[in-house]
Design a protein around this motif. Sequence first.
Motif, PDB file in Angstrom:
ATOM      1  N   LEU A 197       0.818  -1.204   0.000  1.00 29.34           N
ATOM      2  CA  LEU A 197       0.000   0.000   0.000  1.00 29.34           C
ATOM      3  C   LEU A 197       0.858   1.262   0.000  1.00 29.34           C
ATOM      4  O   LEU A 197       0.484   2.276  -0.608  1.00 29.34           O
ATOM      5  CB  LEU A 197      -0.930  -0.018   1.211  1.00 29.34           C
ATOM      6  CG  LEU A 197      -2.069  -1.029   1.111  1.00 29.34           C
ATOM      7  CD1 LEU A 197      -2.677  -1.303   2.483  1.00 29.34           C
ATOM      8  CD2 LEU A 197      -3.147  -0.533   0.151  1.00 29.34           C
ATOM      9  N   ALA A 198       2.009   1.209   0.651  1.00 28.37           N
ATOM     10  CA  ALA A 198       2.891   2.376   0.654  1.00 28.37           C
ATOM     11  C   ALA A 198       3.356   2.714  -0.762  1.00 28.37           C
ATOM     12  O   ALA A 198       3.494   3.894  -1.114  1.00 28.37           O
ATOM     13  CB  ALA A 198       4.092   2.125   1.567  1.00 28.37           C
ATOM     14  N   ALA A 199       3.595   1.692  -1.579  1.00 26.36           N
ATOM     15  CA  ALA A 199       3.985   1.939  -2.965  1.00 26.36           C
ATOM     16  C   ALA A 199       2.857   2.625  -3.742  1.00 26.36           C
ATOM     17  O   ALA A 199       3.100   3.538  -4.537  1.00 26.36           O
ATOM     18  CB  ALA A 199       4.371   0.620  -3.638  1.00 26.36           C
ATOM     19  N   LEU A 200       1.621   2.208  -3.502  1.00 26.58           N
ATOM     20  CA  LEU A 200       0.471   2.854  -4.135  1.00 26.58           C
ATOM     21  C   LEU A 200       0.313   4.292  -3.639  1.00 26.58           C
ATOM     22  O   LEU A 200       0.033   5.206  -4.427  1.00 26.58           O
ATOM     23  CB  LEU A 200      -0.792   2.045  -3.848  1.00 26.58           C
ATOM     24  CG  LEU A 200      -2.122   2.664  -4.294  1.00 26.58           C
ATOM     25  CD1 LEU A 200      -2.146   2.880  -5.809  1.00 26.58           C
ATOM     26  CD2 LEU A 200      -3.294   1.788  -3.858  1.00 26.58           C
ATOM     27  N   PRO A 221       4.299   4.400  10.136  1.00 25.80           N
ATOM     28  CA  PRO A 221       5.059   5.528   9.565  1.00 25.80           C
ATOM     29  C   PRO A 221       5.256   5.437   8.059  1.00 25.80           C
ATOM     30  O   PRO A 221       5.317   6.473   7.383  1.00 25.80           O
ATOM     31  CB  PRO A 221       6.404   5.441  10.306  1.00 25.80           C
ATOM     32  CG  PRO A 221       6.075   4.778  11.606  1.00 25.80           C
ATOM     33  CD  PRO A 221       5.000   3.782  11.277  1.00 25.80           C
ATOM     34  N   GLU A 222       5.358   4.217   7.510  1.00 26.57           N
ATOM     35  CA  GLU A 222       5.531   4.086   6.061  1.00 26.57           C
ATOM     36  C   GLU A 222       4.362   4.678   5.292  1.00 26.57           C
ATOM     37  O   GLU A 222       4.508   5.060   4.125  1.00 26.57           O
ATOM     38  CB  GLU A 222       5.677   2.611   5.669  1.00 26.57           C
ATOM     39  CG  GLU A 222       6.908   1.927   6.219  1.00 26.57           C
ATOM     40  CD  GLU A 222       6.632   1.225   7.531  1.00 26.57           C
ATOM     41  OE1 GLU A 222       7.297   0.202   7.786  1.00 26.57           O
ATOM     42  OE2 GLU A 222       5.763   1.675   8.297  1.00 26.57           O
ATOM     43  N   GLU A 223       3.198   4.737   5.933  1.00 26.07           N
ATOM     44  CA  GLU A 223       2.001   5.244   5.258  1.00 26.07           C
ATOM     45  C   GLU A 223       1.701   6.697   5.634  1.00 26.07           C
ATOM     46  O   GLU A 223       0.699   7.253   5.186  1.00 26.07           O
ATOM     47  CB  GLU A 223       0.808   4.357   5.622  1.00 26.07           C
ATOM     48  CG  GLU A 223       1.017   2.909   5.221  1.00 26.07           C
ATOM     49  CD  GLU A 223      -0.200   2.042   5.489  1.00 26.07           C
ATOM     50  OE1 GLU A 223      -0.935   1.769   4.525  1.00 26.07           O
ATOM     51  OE2 GLU A 223      -0.419   1.664   6.661  1.00 26.07           O
ATOM     52  N   GLY A 224       2.575   7.279   6.460  1.00 24.20           N
ATOM     53  CA  GLY A 224       2.337   8.642   6.913  1.00 24.20           C
ATOM     54  C   GLY A 224       3.580   9.488   6.850  1.00 24.20           C
ATOM     55  O   GLY A 224       3.905  10.086   5.821  1.00 24.20           O
ATOM     56  N   GLU A 225       4.309   9.544   7.974  1.00 25.43           N
ATOM     57  CA  GLU A 225       5.466  10.418   8.080  1.00 25.43           C
ATOM     58  C   GLU A 225       6.499  10.178   6.978  1.00 25.43           C
ATOM     59  O   GLU A 225       7.053  11.142   6.423  1.00 25.43           O
ATOM     60  CB  GLU A 225       6.127  10.228   9.456  1.00 25.43           C
ATOM     61  CG  GLU A 225       5.306  10.742  10.624  1.00 25.43           C
ATOM     62  CD  GLU A 225       4.273   9.746  11.145  1.00 25.43           C
ATOM     63  OE1 GLU A 225       3.705  10.007  12.213  1.00 25.43           O
ATOM     64  OE2 GLU A 225       4.048   8.703  10.474  1.00 25.43           O
ATOM     65  N   ARG A 226       6.739   8.935   6.647  1.00 27.23           N
ATOM     66  CA  ARG A 226       7.762   8.655   5.627  1.00 27.23           C
ATOM     67  C   ARG A 226       7.272   9.022   4.237  1.00 27.23           C
ATOM     68  O   ARG A 226       8.083   9.369   3.364  1.00 27.23           O
ATOM     69  CB  ARG A 226       8.176   7.178   5.692  1.00 27.23           C
ATOM     70  CG  ARG A 226       8.880   6.821   6.988  1.00 27.23           C
ATOM     71  CD  ARG A 226       9.301   5.365   7.026  1.00 27.23           C
ATOM     72  NE  ARG A 226       9.674   4.967   8.378  1.00 27.23           N
ATOM     73  CZ  ARG A 226       9.939   3.726   8.748  1.00 27.23           C
ATOM     74  NH1 ARG A 226       9.913   2.744   7.849  1.00 27.23           N
ATOM     75  NH2 ARG A 226      10.248   3.455  10.003  1.00 27.23           N
ATOM     76  N   THR A 285      10.625  16.494  -4.744  1.00 21.10           N
ATOM     77  CA  THR A 285      10.259  17.734  -5.419  1.00 21.10           C
ATOM     78  C   THR A 285      10.552  18.927  -4.520  1.00 21.10           C
ATOM     79  O   THR A 285      10.460  18.823  -3.292  1.00 21.10           O
ATOM     80  CB  THR A 285       8.769  17.736  -5.790  1.00 21.10           C
ATOM     81  OG1 THR A 285       8.436  18.983  -6.406  1.00 21.10           O
ATOM     82  CG2 THR A 285       7.890  17.541  -4.558  1.00 21.10           C
ATOM     83  N   ASP A 286      10.904  20.054  -5.133  1.00 19.30           N
ATOM     84  CA  ASP A 286      11.056  21.292  -4.376  1.00 19.30           C
ATOM     85  C   ASP A 286       9.933  22.264  -4.704  1.00 19.30           C
ATOM     86  O   ASP A 286      10.025  23.459  -4.399  1.00 19.30           O
ATOM     87  CB  ASP A 286      12.419  21.932  -4.658  1.00 19.30           C
ATOM     88  CG  ASP A 286      12.614  22.268  -6.139  1.00 19.30           C
ATOM     89  OD1 ASP A 286      11.674  22.009  -6.949  1.00 19.30           O
ATOM     90  OD2 ASP A 286      13.684  22.783  -6.491  1.00 19.30           O
ATOM     91  N   VAL A 318       5.403  11.694   3.385  1.00 15.46           N
ATOM     92  CA  VAL A 318       5.617  13.129   3.137  1.00 15.46           C
ATOM     93  C   VAL A 318       7.099  13.459   3.121  1.00 15.46           C
ATOM     94  O   VAL A 318       7.549  14.304   2.327  1.00 15.46           O
ATOM     95  CB  VAL A 318       4.840  13.989   4.157  1.00 15.46           C
ATOM     96  CG1 VAL A 318       5.358  13.799   5.571  1.00 15.46           C
ATOM     97  CG2 VAL A 318       4.893  15.457   3.766  1.00 15.46           C
ATOM     98  N   ARG A 319       7.893  12.795   3.962  1.00 12.87           N
ATOM     99  CA  ARG A 319       9.345  13.022   3.939  1.00 12.87           C
ATOM    100  C   ARG A 319       9.902  12.712   2.559  1.00 12.87           C
ATOM    101  O   ARG A 319      10.658  13.509   1.969  1.00 12.87           O
ATOM    102  CB  ARG A 319      10.008  12.139   4.997  1.00 12.87           C
ATOM    103  CG  ARG A 319      11.531  12.265   5.070  1.00 12.87           C
ATOM    104  CD  ARG A 319      12.130  11.067   5.784  1.00 12.87           C
ATOM    105  NE  ARG A 319      11.955   9.832   5.018  1.00 12.87           N
ATOM    106  CZ  ARG A 319      12.279   8.616   5.466  1.00 12.87           C
ATOM    107  NH1 ARG A 319      12.764   8.481   6.695  1.00 12.87           N
ATOM    108  NH2 ARG A 319      12.110   7.546   4.705  1.00 12.87           N
ATOM    109  N   ASP A 320       9.521  11.549   2.011  1.00 13.40           N
ATOM    110  CA  ASP A 320      10.052  11.139   0.706  1.00 13.40           C
ATOM    111  C   ASP A 320       9.496  12.008  -0.411  1.00 13.40           C
ATOM    112  O   ASP A 320      10.205  12.310  -1.386  1.00 13.40           O
ATOM    113  CB  ASP A 320       9.718   9.668   0.450  1.00 13.40           C
ATOM    114  CG  ASP A 320      10.460   8.731   1.392  1.00 13.40           C
ATOM    115  OD1 ASP A 320      11.411   9.181   2.054  1.00 13.40           O
ATOM    116  OD2 ASP A 320      10.066   7.549   1.470  1.00 13.40           O
ATOM    117  N   PHE A 321       8.241  12.432  -0.285  1.00 13.36           N
ATOM    118  CA  PHE A 321       7.663  13.306  -1.309  1.00 13.36           C
ATOM    119  C   PHE A 321       8.426  14.628  -1.382  1.00 13.36           C
ATOM    120  O   PHE A 321       8.757  15.107  -2.477  1.00 13.36           O
ATOM    121  CB  PHE A 321       6.185  13.568  -1.006  1.00 13.36           C
ATOM    122  CG  PHE A 321       5.556  14.574  -1.936  1.00 13.36           C
ATOM    123  CD1 PHE A 321       5.154  14.212  -3.216  1.00 13.36           C
ATOM    124  CD2 PHE A 321       5.379  15.900  -1.532  1.00 13.36           C
ATOM    125  CE1 PHE A 321       4.593  15.146  -4.079  1.00 13.36           C
ATOM    126  CE2 PHE A 321       4.809  16.836  -2.381  1.00 13.36           C
ATOM    127  CZ  PHE A 321       4.419  16.454  -3.664  1.00 13.36           C
TER     128      PHE A 321
END
Length: 456
Positions: A356-359, A386-391, A400-401, A393-396
């Motif tokens: 689901l995190a990949a989706l 965290p993989e479905e939340g905090e991580r 992108t800037d 947005v961190r990775d997003f």
Amino acid sequence: MAIRRNAEGPTTAIDRTVAGLAARQVAHGAVADLLANTHAFALEDALAQAGRHAELDAADTALARAIATATFRRLGFLRTILAARLSQGLPEDQPRLVALLATGAAQILDLNVPDHAAVDLGVRIAKGDPQLLHLSGLVNAVLRRIVRERAEIQAEMSDPLAQNTPAWLAGRWRDAYGEDTARAIAAAHLAGASLDITVKGAAAEWADRLGGVVLPTGSVRLHDIRSPVADLPGYAEGAWWVQDAAAAIPARLLAVKSGERVADLCAAPGGKTAQLAAAGADVVAVDRSVPRLERLRENLRRLGLEAEIRVGNALEVDEPGGFDAVLLDAPCSATGTLRRHPDVAWTKAGNDILRLAALQRRLFDRAAMLVKPGGRIVYCTCSLEPEEGERQVRDFLKRTDEFERVPVTPEELGGLSEPIDAQGDLRTLPSHLDGTTPEQRGGLDGFFATRLRRKI
């Protein structure tokens, strides 16, 4: 007590000749189906499937749901106490027997039903099932023993995290939140949830009419509801809708203005769509599930609200820069909803979270493409992981800037600061808002939400 292990058989015919039996057959069938096919569907779907020919009235439908829900809410405890009372342990390869013993034990230990009904009707179910007939004596003996040893058993059920939470989830929560918070989360799941509603008009007026309390976040919390929700004042006329207090926060964080064009991705069953439409937004609600979108349409009709409803994959919405704001309530493991849906703990696994995190990553990127410069995104999930939340947005923000975080403030949550993390994102836990005052007891669903603004 020894068990002869047989192959599992089909569900037996519903018996409507004995009061309460059909409801217990439906509950047993739903629990057995989920134990045998843990990743196939949710408890509500299993109950609907098991009861498709049962023709239960409202009271028996509620009883079947209560039995099945209580079984999954205490399934870890129940497995332990049952295994201790069977000489060969719990026969996990016989889900219909495990389900029958567990639903019977749940009634005895957790529900306000007569002990004799839980025992005698459990035995009747066994006798009516060709695959369980030879075990009816064992069912009778085990359930009667649980009645006799009720006080001892209840004293044993003392650690919801260690005894009643799947080990893989307990480990995750310890790693993410620490031992004390993980224990508080598990205790909140065991306590269940109150009924929260979102009101179109003045929340205080409806709280007074319904005997509830207005929470700091703006939702109304109701306790001790004894009537069907549809019979409560204001429901039929569309004054409010059922929505967990945590689930109502993300749409409020979007702070839409009248006339703004807003995409609600993965929108069904529509609580957030209703919030956005009630705020005056021009909402495009997208979901791939036709049945769930029909529920959304029905809810909007009852509420007197309008939205453009699209059946389709949110990943295929192709309107670059076409929206002032986007709300993405992404598909997730739903581990934040165990107070209401305890089956999730036993029907999900770690690989579901990774899948689901990949989706979610792909949906996040699609949402970013849809919002115009200066527009906002709220990304949220009803997950504790965290993989479905905090991580996410961190990775997003690493990818992108073009976006910047707009931190959530306590003022937006009625003064609550506990659900705001160090980054300014929302992280509600089931143990939040649980006993601040007696009237506010009931906790929150576990939700993550982040708010972003497109800079360019």
